[in-house]
Design a protein around this motif. Structure first.
Motif, mmCIF file in Angstrom:
data_model
loop_
_atom_site.group_PDB
_atom_site.id
_atom_site.type_symbol
_atom_site.label_atom_id
_atom_site.label_comp_id
_atom_site.label_asym_id
_atom_site.label_seq_id
_atom_site.Cartn_x
_atom_site.Cartn_y
_atom_site.Cartn_z
ATOM 1 N N VAL A 77 10.900 19.702 -11.611
ATOM 2 C CA VAL A 77 10.536 18.281 -11.428
ATOM 3 C C VAL A 77 10.283 18.098 -9.937
ATOM 4 O O VAL A 77 11.160 18.373 -9.115
ATOM 5 C CB VAL A 77 11.677 17.345 -11.888
ATOM 6 N N PRO A 78 9.068 17.670 -9.559
ATOM 7 C CA PRO A 78 8.749 17.593 -8.127
ATOM 8 C C PRO A 78 9.603 16.569 -7.376
ATOM 9 O O PRO A 78 10.088 15.606 -7.963
ATOM 10 C CB PRO A 78 7.287 17.140 -8.110
ATOM 11 N N TYR A 79 9.750 16.807 -6.097
ATOM 12 C CA TYR A 79 10.333 15.819 -5.193
ATOM 13 C C TYR A 79 9.214 14.897 -4.699
ATOM 14 O O TYR A 79 8.054 15.283 -4.721
ATOM 15 C CB TYR A 79 10.978 16.519 -3.996
ATOM 16 N N VAL A 80 9.613 13.716 -4.254
ATOM 17 C CA VAL A 80 8.603 12.744 -3.821
ATOM 18 C C VAL A 80 8.894 12.227 -2.414
ATOM 19 O O VAL A 80 10.006 11.792 -2.122
ATOM 20 C CB VAL A 80 8.544 11.548 -4.799
ATOM 21 N N VAL A 81 7.882 12.337 -1.568
ATOM 22 C CA VAL A 81 7.948 11.681 -0.254
ATOM 23 C C VAL A 81 7.040 10.466 -0.345
ATOM 24 O O VAL A 81 5.879 10.574 -0.756
ATOM 25 C CB VAL A 81 7.470 12.630 0.864
ATOM 26 N N GLU A 82 7.593 9.315 -0.009
ATOM 27 C CA GLU A 82 6.864 8.058 -0.213
ATOM 28 C C GLU A 82 6.553 7.380 1.116
ATOM 29 O O GLU A 82 7.411 7.336 2.000
ATOM 30 C CB GLU A 82 7.745 7.143 -1.060
ATOM 31 N N MET B 61 0.894 -1.164 0.000
ATOM 32 C CA MET B 61 0.000 0.000 0.000
ATOM 33 C C MET B 61 0.930 1.211 0.000
ATOM 34 O O MET B 61 1.627 1.458 0.993
ATOM 35 C CB MET B 61 -0.893 -0.015 1.238
ATOM 36 N N GLU B 62 0.999 1.885 -1.136
ATOM 37 C CA GLU B 62 1.994 2.955 -1.273
ATOM 38 C C GLU B 62 1.336 4.280 -1.630
ATOM 39 O O GLU B 62 0.318 4.321 -2.314
ATOM 40 C CB GLU B 62 3.007 2.598 -2.374
ATOM 41 N N MET B 63 1.963 5.345 -1.160
ATOM 42 C CA MET B 63 1.488 6.674 -1.509
ATOM 43 C C MET B 63 2.713 7.524 -1.834
ATOM 44 O O MET B 63 3.679 7.564 -1.073
ATOM 45 C CB MET B 63 0.711 7.265 -0.337
ATOM 46 N N GLN B 64 2.669 8.151 -3.011
ATOM 47 C CA GLN B 64 3.755 9.060 -3.402
ATOM 48 C C GLN B 64 3.212 10.479 -3.327
ATOM 49 O O GLN B 64 2.182 10.784 -3.949
ATOM 50 C CB GLN B 64 4.231 8.745 -4.832
ATOM 51 N N TYR B 65 3.888 11.300 -2.549
ATOM 52 C CA TYR B 65 3.430 12.671 -2.323
ATOM 53 C C TYR B 65 4.375 13.607 -3.056
ATOM 54 O O TYR B 65 5.579 13.632 -2.771
ATOM 55 C CB TYR B 65 3.442 12.931 -0.818
ATOM 56 N N PHE B 66 3.853 14.333 -4.036
ATOM 57 C CA PHE B 66 4.680 15.189 -4.901
ATOM 58 C C PHE B 66 4.753 16.593 -4.310
ATOM 59 O O PHE B 66 3.716 17.228 -4.092
ATOM 60 C CB PHE B 66 4.094 15.218 -6.319
ATOM 61 N N VAL B 67 5.968 17.035 -4.048
ATOM 62 C CA VAL B 67 6.138 18.328 -3.364
ATOM 63 C C VAL B 67 7.158 19.195 -4.106
ATOM 64 O O VAL B 67 7.932 18.703 -4.935
ATOM 65 C CB VAL B 67 6.605 18.142 -1.902
ATOM 66 N N LYS B 68 7.153 20.472 -3.747
ATOM 67 C CA LYS B 68 8.131 21.394 -4.335
ATOM 68 C C LYS B 68 9.499 21.115 -3.702
ATOM 69 O O LYS B 68 9.577 20.928 -2.483
ATOM 70 C CB LYS B 68 7.685 22.819 -4.008
ATOM 71 N N PRO B 69 10.566 21.072 -4.518
ATOM 72 C CA PRO B 69 11.898 20.880 -3.913
ATOM 73 C C PRO B 69 12.106 21.937 -2.825
ATOM 74 O O PRO B 69 11.776 23.111 -3.032
ATOM 75 C CB PRO B 69 12.866 21.104 -5.082
ATOM 76 N N GLY B 70 12.576 21.513 -1.694
ATOM 77 C CA GLY B 70 12.740 22.450 -0.572
ATOM 78 C C GLY B 70 11.678 22.205 0.489
ATOM 79 O O GLY B 70 11.910 22.410 1.673
ATOM 80 N N ALA B 71 10.475 21.726 0.031
ATOM 81 C CA ALA B 71 9.414 21.427 1.003
ATOM 82 C C ALA B 71 9.496 19.956 1.419
ATOM 83 O O ALA B 71 8.720 19.483 2.244
ATOM 84 C CB ALA B 71 8.046 21.710 0.396
ATOM 85 N N ASP B 72 10.450 19.236 0.838
ATOM 86 C CA ASP B 72 10.494 17.781 1.024
ATOM 87 C C ASP B 72 10.796 17.364 2.465
ATOM 88 O O ASP B 72 10.210 16.419 2.986
ATOM 89 C CB ASP B 72 11.492 17.134 0.055
ATOM 90 N N GLU B 73 11.706 18.114 3.107
ATOM 91 C CA GLU B 73 12.110 17.698 4.448
ATOM 92 C C GLU B 73 10.951 17.772 5.424
ATOM 93 O O GLU B 73 10.674 16.831 6.181
ATOM 94 C CB GLU B 73 13.240 18.605 4.919
ATOM 95 N N GLU B 74 10.220 18.889 5.355
ATOM 96 C CA GLU B 74 9.084 19.081 6.255
ATOM 97 C C GLU B 74 7.999 18.026 5.998
ATOM 98 O O GLU B 74 7.440 17.434 6.918
ATOM 99 C CB GLU B 74 8.523 20.481 6.016
ATOM 100 N N GLN B 75 7.742 17.778 4.696
ATOM 101 C CA GLN B 75 6.702 16.799 4.353
ATOM 102 C C GLN B 75 7.103 15.387 4.783
ATOM 103 O O GLN B 75 6.268 14.595 5.200
ATOM 104 C CB GLN B 75 6.436 16.818 2.844
ATOM 105 N N TYR B 76 8.386 15.105 4.677
ATOM 106 C CA TYR B 76 8.897 13.795 5.093
ATOM 107 C C TYR B 76 8.614 13.585 6.592
ATOM 108 O O TYR B 76 8.081 12.545 7.000
ATOM 109 C CB TYR B 76 10.391 13.719 4.782
ATOM 110 N N ASN B 77 8.935 14.617 7.401
ATOM 111 C CA ASN B 77 8.692 14.489 8.848
ATOM 112 C C ASN B 77 7.208 14.375 9.147
ATOM 113 O O ASN B 77 6.788 13.594 10.000
ATOM 114 C CB ASN B 77 9.279 15.694 9.593
#
Ligand code: ATP
Length: 495
Positions: free
Chosen positions: A351-356, A250-266
């Motif tokens: 190209v968006p960053y991805v938090v998975e 069960m996977e979810m890929q969350y597409f974010v703006k580079p730079g917002a990736d760290e916060e979204q990851y947490n």
């Protein structure tokens, strides 16, 4: 009849055999093709298992898509264009180092063999030697090459084959975990035509990123969720549904703006941890383990495992990864199609960053079973009970006429029919009430409703709760309501 219980001290870490045997005897999980002797590391779900699996899958899907307006679902095919796996790095790098015992012809994962040896040294009090081997293992691949380094450790420390006890090894070789198959009528055995069974669901999301962008009117940040089968030809596959060759992710890929990736990851790491608690897993058996920077996968900037204390130790159930723009950039390069996002408001193009977030459905099932399993002493006998969240239980309620008398059967059948609109229920009139309770305790059924003669007088029934076996008299018209509110207010502490 009120039951009184005494918890039996059963070691959480020794439960796996009991869970395997209960899974089979009650119809949760069977070995695949069992009448032919089974197929290694492939399992089938029986009637109770299929319901449990569906409930967990639904709980995840609801959490991800229904509760987030900016996450949509897809259902991609298992077969994908062979180039996908070149772009993703799986053809080149999805390998495990393996070694064969020439005597028994058994195959082992070289790194795991060394890990086991380290464990054994520790158990034998040889801490210093254990540390030496651990140091070599941790730095393997940095000297000559991974295979050569692992082989040298096995030779130097004379690590023997666990089953045969022999010290007669082949070289260490890389073994690709993807299953290869032929496609169409004219397939040749050439690698150029090889089609793979997908080893992860994520790529089905990346290749559809543009389609979803163009059709679902989403703006970054947004996510795509998917549940589906994945296949890995695992070398070591001996731990029930923990490690299978065919499993569900069960996977979810969350597409974010580079730079917002760290916060979204947490944020996603926290959210996913909360979800595991929300499905009733005890907090003390859950932990988040960040990967050290030098152990990150080639595509990841940060990664953490959500781990559960399984009977086989702390192990990953879910991975949270900051995959950067690795996947979309690779697919852009290999496909020649632009996969950039254009931000209308800032006129930015990137190209968006991805938090998975990537969780195994079968591993979650095993975690739920391990966390729910209890043995208690009730009136001199052992009661085995699965104290799982009522909303995950394969059967929500049992309905029992106290004895086989038409008046009792009639009211029981009426209650059963009403409940069937919203719940999976089981009507049972065979055997003593105590036996009927025990059968449903083992199925994890949280509520049992018994209809007796007193109840016919005043339109009441007895509801018996699985976890503490307490009983209550309630109006026969309120059964659905009581079940609903008890399910909603259920907490893992009441286990
Ligand atoms: P492991 O290190 O245990 O092999 P992984 O790091 O390769 O797992 P991922 O590729 O991150 O796992 O896959 C995400 C999730 O898919 C895992 O957390 C796990 O729950 C599940 N999973 C992976 N491989 C298997 C398998 N062979 N059988 C069952 N579930 C699996």
């Amino acid at each position: 009849m009120n039951e009184s219980k005494k918890a039996m001290s059963i070691d959480h870490l020794q439960q796996l055999d009991k869970i395997v045997s209960l899974s089979k005897s009650r119809g949760f999980i069977f070995q695949s093709s069992e009448i032919y002797g089974g197929l290694g590391a492939v399992y089938d779900y029986g009637p109770l298992g299929a319901e449990l699996k569906r409930n967990i899958r639904d709980a995840w899907w609801r959490e991800m898509t229904q509760k987030h307006e900016n996450i949509v679902g897809v259902d991609a095919a298992i077969f994908m264009h062979p180039k996908v796996w070149e772009a993703s790095g799986h053809v080149e790098g999805f390998n495990d180092p393996m070694i064969d015992d020439k005597q028994s012809k058994k195959r082992y994962r070289a790194d795991m063999l060394i890990e086991q040896h380290i464990e054994k040294l520790r158990k034998d009090g040889k801490e210093k030697e254990a540390e030496q081997v651990k140091e070599l293992l941790d730095t393997s691949g940095t000297r000559v090459g991974l295979c050569e380094d692992l082989h040298k450790i096995i030779m130097d420390y004379e690590i023997k084959a666990p089953e045969s006890g022999a010290f007669d090894w082949t070289d260490v070789r890389q073994f690709n975990l993807m299953f290869k198959t032929q496609f169409g009528a004219v397939a040749s055995a050439e690698d150029a035509d090889a089609v793979y069974l997908r080893p992860e669901t994520a790529q089905g999301i990346f290749v559809n990123y543009k389609n979803v962008m163009d059709t679902a009117r989403q703006q970054i940040p947004f996510g795509i969720a998917q549940v589906g089968k994945a296949f890995r030809n695992e070398v070591v596959a001996r731990q029930f549904v923990f490690r299978m060759r065919e499993f569900e992710q069960m996977e979810m890929q969350y597409f974010v703006k580079p730079g917002a990736d760290e916060e979204q990851y947490n944020e996603w790491l926290n959210k996913r941890m909360e979800w595991h608690k929300g499905i009733g897993i005890r907090e003390k058996y859950l932990r988040a383990e960040p990967h050290p920077p030098d152990k990150l996968a080639h595509y990841a900037r940060a990664a953490a495992d959500i781990q559960y204390l399984f009977p086989i130790g702390w192990q990953e159930v879910e991975g949270i990864h900051n995959r950067t723009d690795f996947d979309l950039s690779q697919h852009q390069e290999y496909s020649g199609k632009k996969l950039e996002y254009f931000d209308q408001s800032t006129r930015d193009r990137y190209v968006p960053y991805v938090v998975e977030t990537s969780v195994g459905l079968d591993r979650t099932i095993l975690m739920v079973l391990c966390d729910a399993y209890r043995e208690e002493e009730v009136e001199g006998e052992t009661r085995t009970v699965l104290k799982m969240h009522p909303e995950l239980a394969p059967i929500t309620a049992g309905i029992f006429p106290l004895v086989k008398k038409p008046e009792l059967q009639e009211l029981s059948r009426k209650i059963e029919k009403d409940l069937r609109e919203d719940y999976r229920v089981l009507y049972d009139e065979a055997g003593s009430i105590g036996k009927r309770y025990r059968r449903l305790d083992e199925a994890g059924t949280p509520f049992c409703i018994t209809v007796d003669f007193d109840g016919l007088e005043d339109n009441t029934v007895t509801i018996r709760y699985r976890d503490d076996m307490k009983q209550e008299r309630i109006s026969a018209d309120k059964v659905g309501e009581v079940i609903r509110s008890a399910s909603k207010s259920w907490k893992p502490e009441s286990k």
